[in-house]
Motif scaffolding. Structure first.
Motif, PDB file in Angstrom:
ATOM      1  N   GLU A  77      40.274-151.682 -30.204  1.00  0.00           N
ATOM      2  CA  GLU A  77      40.522-150.831 -29.034  1.00  0.00           C
ATOM      3  C   GLU A  77      41.840-151.203 -28.349  1.00  0.00           C
ATOM      4  O   GLU A  77      42.563-150.329 -27.863  1.00  0.00           O
ATOM      5  CB  GLU A  77      39.370-150.949 -28.039  1.00  0.00           C
ATOM      6  CG  GLU A  77      38.067-150.309 -28.499  1.00  0.00           C
ATOM      7  CD  GLU A  77      37.331-151.151 -29.536  1.00  0.00           C
ATOM      8  OE1 GLU A  77      36.491-150.598 -30.256  1.00  0.00           O
ATOM      9  OE2 GLU A  77      37.613-152.368 -29.640  1.00  0.00           O
ATOM     10  N   LEU A  78      42.163-152.500 -28.324  1.00  0.00           N
ATOM     11  CA  LEU A  78      43.442-152.915 -27.747  1.00  0.00           C
ATOM     12  C   LEU A  78      44.603-152.378 -28.581  1.00  0.00           C
ATOM     13  O   LEU A  78      45.623-151.942 -28.027  1.00  0.00           O
ATOM     14  CB  LEU A  78      43.518-154.440 -27.663  1.00  0.00           C
ATOM     15  CG  LEU A  78      44.809-155.013 -27.081  1.00  0.00           C
ATOM     16  CD1 LEU A  78      45.017-154.548 -25.640  1.00  0.00           C
ATOM     17  CD2 LEU A  78      44.812-156.532 -27.147  1.00  0.00           C
ATOM     18  N   ASP A  79      44.448-152.389 -29.904  1.00  0.00           N
ATOM     19  CA  ASP A  79      45.482-151.812 -30.773  1.00  0.00           C
ATOM     20  C   ASP A  79      45.719-150.341 -30.434  1.00  0.00           C
ATOM     21  O   ASP A  79      46.864-149.880 -30.364  1.00  0.00           O
ATOM     22  CB  ASP A  79      45.074-151.946 -32.243  1.00  0.00           C
ATOM     23  CG  ASP A  79      45.202-153.368 -32.765  1.00  0.00           C
ATOM     24  OD1 ASP A  79      46.132-154.071 -32.325  1.00  0.00           O
ATOM     25  OD2 ASP A  79      44.385-153.772 -33.597  1.00  0.00           O
ATOM     26  N   LEU A  80      44.634-149.600 -30.234  1.00  0.00           N
ATOM     27  CA  LEU A  80      44.762-148.181 -29.905  1.00  0.00           C
ATOM     28  C   LEU A  80      45.439-147.988 -28.549  1.00  0.00           C
ATOM     29  O   LEU A  80      46.265-147.090 -28.379  1.00  0.00           O
ATOM     30  CB  LEU A  80      43.379-147.524 -29.907  1.00  0.00           C
ATOM     31  CG  LEU A  80      42.657-147.447 -31.261  1.00  0.00           C
ATOM     32  CD1 LEU A  80      41.234-146.946 -31.072  1.00  0.00           C
ATOM     33  CD2 LEU A  80      43.418-146.549 -32.226  1.00  0.00           C
ATOM     34  N   ARG A  81      45.077-148.844 -27.595  1.00  0.00           N
ATOM     35  CA  ARG A  81      45.634-148.713 -26.237  1.00  0.00           C
ATOM     36  C   ARG A  81      47.128-149.009 -26.233  1.00  0.00           C
ATOM     37  O   ARG A  81      47.912-148.273 -25.613  1.00  0.00           O
ATOM     38  CB  ARG A  81      44.893-149.673 -25.293  1.00  0.00           C
ATOM     39  CG  ARG A  81      45.287-149.519 -23.843  1.00  0.00           C
ATOM     40  CD  ARG A  81      44.729-148.244 -23.254  1.00  0.00           C
ATOM     41  NE  ARG A  81      45.157-148.061 -21.875  1.00  0.00           N
ATOM     42  CZ  ARG A  81      46.257-147.438 -21.507  1.00  0.00           C
ATOM     43  NH1 ARG A  81      47.052-146.920 -22.426  1.00  0.00           N
ATOM     44  NH2 ARG A  81      46.564-147.308 -20.241  1.00  0.00           N
ATOM     45  N   THR A  82      47.539-150.086 -26.893  1.00  0.00           N
ATOM     46  CA  THR A  82      48.955-150.449 -26.891  1.00  0.00           C
ATOM     47  C   THR A  82      49.781-149.486 -27.739  1.00  0.00           C
ATOM     48  O   THR A  82      50.954-149.258 -27.444  1.00  0.00           O
ATOM     49  CB  THR A  82      49.156-151.888 -27.390  1.00  0.00           C
ATOM     50  OG1 THR A  82      48.657-152.017 -28.728  1.00  0.00           O
ATOM     51  CG2 THR A  82      48.435-152.878 -26.489  1.00  0.00           C
ATOM     52  N   ALA A  83      49.163-148.929 -28.777  1.00  0.00           N
ATOM     53  CA  ALA A  83      49.901-147.983 -29.634  1.00  0.00           C
ATOM     54  C   ALA A  83      50.331-146.752 -28.853  1.00  0.00           C
ATOM     55  O   ALA A  83      51.321-146.099 -29.206  1.00  0.00           O
ATOM     56  CB  ALA A  83      49.038-147.581 -30.829  1.00  0.00           C
ATOM     57  N   GLU A  84      49.607-146.432 -27.780  1.00  0.00           N
ATOM     58  CA  GLU A  84      50.009-145.291 -26.943  1.00  0.00           C
ATOM     59  C   GLU A  84      51.380-145.504 -26.321  1.00  0.00           C
ATOM     60  O   GLU A  84      52.055-144.556 -25.944  1.00  0.00           O
ATOM     61  CB  GLU A  84      48.969-145.076 -25.834  1.00  0.00           C
ATOM     62  CG  GLU A  84      47.602-144.644 -26.346  1.00  0.00           C
ATOM     63  CD  GLU A  84      46.571-144.561 -25.231  1.00  0.00           C
ATOM     64  OE1 GLU A  84      46.928-144.892 -24.076  1.00  0.00           O
ATOM     65  OE2 GLU A  84      45.425-144.166 -25.505  1.00  0.00           O
ATOM     66  N   HIS A  85      51.793-146.765 -26.213  1.00  0.00           N
ATOM     67  CA  HIS A  85      53.111-147.090 -25.645  1.00  0.00           C
ATOM     68  C   HIS A  85      54.081-147.604 -26.710  1.00  0.00           C
ATOM     69  O   HIS A  85      55.088-148.240 -26.391  1.00  0.00           O
ATOM     70  CB  HIS A  85      52.943-148.140 -24.539  1.00  0.00           C
ATOM     71  CG  HIS A  85      52.203-147.638 -23.347  1.00  0.00           C
ATOM     72  ND1 HIS A  85      52.830-147.147 -22.215  1.00  0.00           N
ATOM     73  CD2 HIS A  85      50.873-147.520 -23.106  1.00  0.00           C
ATOM     74  CE1 HIS A  85      51.920-146.768 -21.338  1.00  0.00           C
ATOM     75  NE2 HIS A  85      50.728-146.989 -21.847  1.00  0.00           N
ATOM     76  N   GLY A  86      53.761-147.356 -27.971  1.00  0.00           N
ATOM     77  CA  GLY A  86      54.655-147.735 -29.056  1.00  0.00           C
ATOM     78  C   GLY A  86      54.659-149.213 -29.382  1.00  0.00           C
ATOM     79  O   GLY A  86      55.608-149.709 -29.980  1.00  0.00           O
ATOM     80  N   ILE A  87      53.597-149.922 -29.018  1.00  0.00           N
ATOM     81  CA  ILE A  87      53.522-151.359 -29.275  1.00  0.00           C
ATOM     82  C   ILE A  87      52.446-151.606 -30.317  1.00  0.00           C
ATOM     83  O   ILE A  87      51.278-151.251 -30.118  1.00  0.00           O
ATOM     84  CB  ILE A  87      53.195-152.143 -27.992  1.00  0.00           C
ATOM     85  CG1 ILE A  87      54.243-151.862 -26.922  1.00  0.00           C
ATOM     86  CG2 ILE A  87      53.102-153.640 -28.264  1.00  0.00           C
ATOM     87  CD1 ILE A  87      53.898-152.426 -25.567  1.00  0.00           C
ATOM     88  N   THR A  88      52.809-152.214 -31.432  1.00  0.00           N
ATOM     89  CA  THR A  88      51.857-152.497 -32.497  1.00  0.00           C
ATOM     90  C   THR A  88      51.719-154.006 -32.680  1.00  0.00           C
ATOM     91  O   THR A  88      52.653-154.769 -32.414  1.00  0.00           O
ATOM     92  CB  THR A  88      52.296-151.863 -33.826  1.00  0.00           C
ATOM     93  OG1 THR A  88      53.614-152.322 -34.161  1.00  0.00           O
ATOM     94  CG2 THR A  88      52.320-150.344 -33.705  1.00  0.00           C
ATOM     95  N   ARG A  89      50.560-154.404 -33.143  1.00  0.00           N
ATOM     96  CA  ARG A  89      50.281-155.824 -33.348  1.00  0.00           C
ATOM     97  C   ARG A  89      51.165-156.380 -34.469  1.00  0.00           C
ATOM     98  O   ARG A  89      51.315-155.761 -35.524  1.00  0.00           O
ATOM     99  CB  ARG A  89      48.800-156.025 -33.702  1.00  0.00           C
ATOM    100  CG  ARG A  89      48.359-157.480 -33.659  1.00  0.00           C
ATOM    101  CD  ARG A  89      46.910-157.612 -34.103  1.00  0.00           C
ATOM    102  NE  ARG A  89      45.985-156.873 -33.277  1.00  0.00           N
ATOM    103  CZ  ARG A  89      45.408-157.372 -32.179  1.00  0.00           C
ATOM    104  NH1 ARG A  89      45.693-158.602 -31.797  1.00  0.00           N
ATOM    105  NH2 ARG A  89      44.566-156.637 -31.482  1.00  0.00           N
ATOM    106  N   ARG A  90      51.733-157.558 -34.239  1.00  0.00           N
ATOM    107  CA  ARG A  90      52.609-158.171 -35.237  1.00  0.00           C
ATOM    108  C   ARG A  90      51.774-158.789 -36.354  1.00  0.00           C
ATOM    109  O   ARG A  90      50.773-159.461 -36.111  1.00  0.00           O
ATOM    110  CB  ARG A  90      53.496-159.226 -34.589  1.00  0.00           C
ATOM    111  CG  ARG A  90      54.401-158.650 -33.525  1.00  0.00           C
ATOM    112  CD  ARG A  90      55.367-159.653 -32.945  1.00  0.00           C
ATOM    113  NE  ARG A  90      54.721-160.813 -32.374  1.00  0.00           N
ATOM    114  CZ  ARG A  90      55.294-161.640 -31.514  1.00  0.00           C
ATOM    115  NH1 ARG A  90      56.531-161.407 -31.109  1.00  0.00           N
ATOM    116  NH2 ARG A  90      54.648-162.679 -31.045  1.00  0.00           N
ATOM    117  N   GLU A  91      52.210-158.566 -37.590  1.00  0.00           N
ATOM    118  CA  GLU A  91      51.497-159.085 -38.753  1.00  0.00           C
ATOM    119  C   GLU A  91      51.771-160.580 -38.939  1.00  0.00           C
ATOM    120  O   GLU A  91      52.672-161.147 -38.319  1.00  0.00           O
ATOM    121  CB  GLU A  91      51.925-158.321 -40.010  1.00  0.00           C
ATOM    122  CG  GLU A  91      51.580-156.837 -39.980  1.00  0.00           C
ATOM    123  CD  GLU A  91      50.080-156.600 -39.939  1.00  0.00           C
ATOM    124  OE1 GLU A  91      49.334-157.426 -40.505  1.00  0.00           O
ATOM    125  OE2 GLU A  91      49.651-155.602 -39.329  1.00  0.00           O
ATOM    126  N   ALA A  92      50.988-161.196 -39.819  1.00  0.00           N
ATOM    127  CA  ALA A  92      51.183-162.610 -40.128  1.00  0.00           C
ATOM    128  C   ALA A  92      52.506-162.808 -40.866  1.00  0.00           C
ATOM    129  O   ALA A  92      52.997-161.901 -41.559  1.00  0.00           O
ATOM    130  CB  ALA A  92      50.030-163.125 -40.984  1.00  0.00           C
TER     131      ALA A  92
END
Length: 384
Positions: A77-92
């Motif tokens: 859900e946090l991924d979905l929320r931040t993606a609304e502002h163009g922010i994606t989780r950084r990979e390993a």
């Protein structure tokens, strides 16, 4: 999370059942076991469960409450929320370093040769594998140095010096291999708290028009970046320097530097081919490491059995934590003698200390860290 709205408060099965029974005329039998009671009990249970679901939906709808404090959990859900502002989780990110091969002069070692740490049968710790990133030929002295990268990305690929000793790929003419320096810059998939911090930075402190904040936001979009320092007018008008740290607050690896450079200004000709605006030329660099070497004599308590080696490890952990806190801190760009002394006194085993020297200086002199530099732990020598 803020206080629940009234329509979701006190929605227990008992409260719902009480309200439902109150709506039934008083001349009906409403006692437990009656037809009315038995008919309404399942409904009350399902409504209370629906209220719990509604609370969970509400919790997951906001970034601050969707984020987990557990570093092992990643909230979808946090991924979905931040993606609304163009922010994606950084990979390993895979750890990198160098190894030195020793063997017969002229021996060719191809790119993709696998080396590894030995497995520990006692602890059950498995071997960590790395592969070479270029072809090399052993020199007349019978040695050759080459870059390596961990097979599996993640922070566990960051290992100390001289622990990579196994040739997973057998090559005739090679007698040994080792890593003279620790491998570094490996990073796990970004945690919820790190992603949440970047989300807050983006929405609360907008970067615009190529200001310093925006350069920092752009650099932090790349996996493995743990710190950014922006130096305007780095080499005069129209130039900007970016210095990078990895997630361990050490100088970023060449792979991370190259990724950020390509992301922000791949051509470095002012044409604005990357995210940077047209005009300025952006140069991305790893931070310059300034090693902090410590020598000290300690007096240890007799009540708690301890060894000098244990004390040394405690000092290393404490000083390393302090140096990570001040990395790229332009508000106080000093490694303070008194703060390192405080680390010593915070260790219960140490009663007192003497002859504390930092980088050979015993005059209680602070060490200034300039722009683009980061203080890292060097050697720690402890005696009695």
């Amino acid at each position: 999370m803020a206080e629940l709205p009234l329509f979701l408060q006190d929605q227990t099965e008992e409260n719902i059942m009480s309200r439902m029974l109150a709506r039934v005329p008083s001349d009906f039998d409403k006692s437990e076991g009656s037809f009315i009671w038995d008919a309404q009990a399942p409904v009350a249970f399902m409504l209370s469960e629906a209220a719990l679901w509604a609370q969970e939906v509400l919790r997951r709808g906001f970034a601050s409450t969707a984020a987990s404090d557990n570093p092992e959990i990643r909230s979808a859900e946090l991924d979905l929320r931040t993606a609304e502002h163009g922010i994606t989780r950084r990979e390993a990110v895979a750890s990198t370093g160098t190894v030195v091969f020793t063997g017969k002069p002229g021996t060719k070692i191809p790119k993709g040769t696998f080396v590894a740490t030995p497995a520990d049968e006692v602890s059950g710790e498995s071997s960590l594998e790395y592969f070479t990133t270029a072809d090399i030929t052993l020199s007349d002295a019978g040695t050759g140095t080459v870059q390596i990268r961990a097979v599996n990305p993640g922070k566990n690929g960051n290992v100390p010096a001289r622990v990579i000793q196994v040739m997973s790929t057998s090559i005739s003419g090679v007698t040994s291999v080792t890593n003279p320096e620790p491998t570094k810059s490996g990073a796990d998939v970004e945690t919820d708290q790190s992603l949440l911090d970047r989300f807050y930075t983006k929405v609360r402190n907008q970067g615009t028009s190529g200001n310093k904040t925006q350069y920092m936001q752009w650099a932090n979009e790349i996996a493995g970046v743990g710190g950014v320092e922006v130096v305007p007018l780095w080499r005069g008008p129209g130039t900007v320097g970016l210095y990078l740290l990895d997630t361990d607050k050490r100088a970023a690896s060449s792979e991370i530097v190259e990724a950020v450079q390509h992301h922000i200004d791949p051509t470095q000709d002012g044409q604005g081919e990357g995210l940077a605006p047209a005009g300025p030329v952006i140069t991305v660099m790893p931070a310059e490491e300034v090693k902090i070497n410590i020598t000290v004599k300690v007096q240890r308590t007799q009540e708690t059995p301890s060894t000098i080696e244990e004390i040394q490890h405690m000092i290393e952990d404490g000083v390393r934590s302090y140096l990570e806190q001040i990395a790229f801190n332009r508000n106080d760009p000093l490694v303070r003698y008194t703060r390192i002394a405080a680390v010593l006194l915070d260790i219960p085993i140490i009663i007192d200390y003497s002859d504390l020297t930092i980088n050979g200086n015993s005059n209680q002199q602070n060490i200034e860290i300039s722009a683009g530099q980061v203080a890292v732990l060097g050697t720690v020598s402890v005696s009695e």
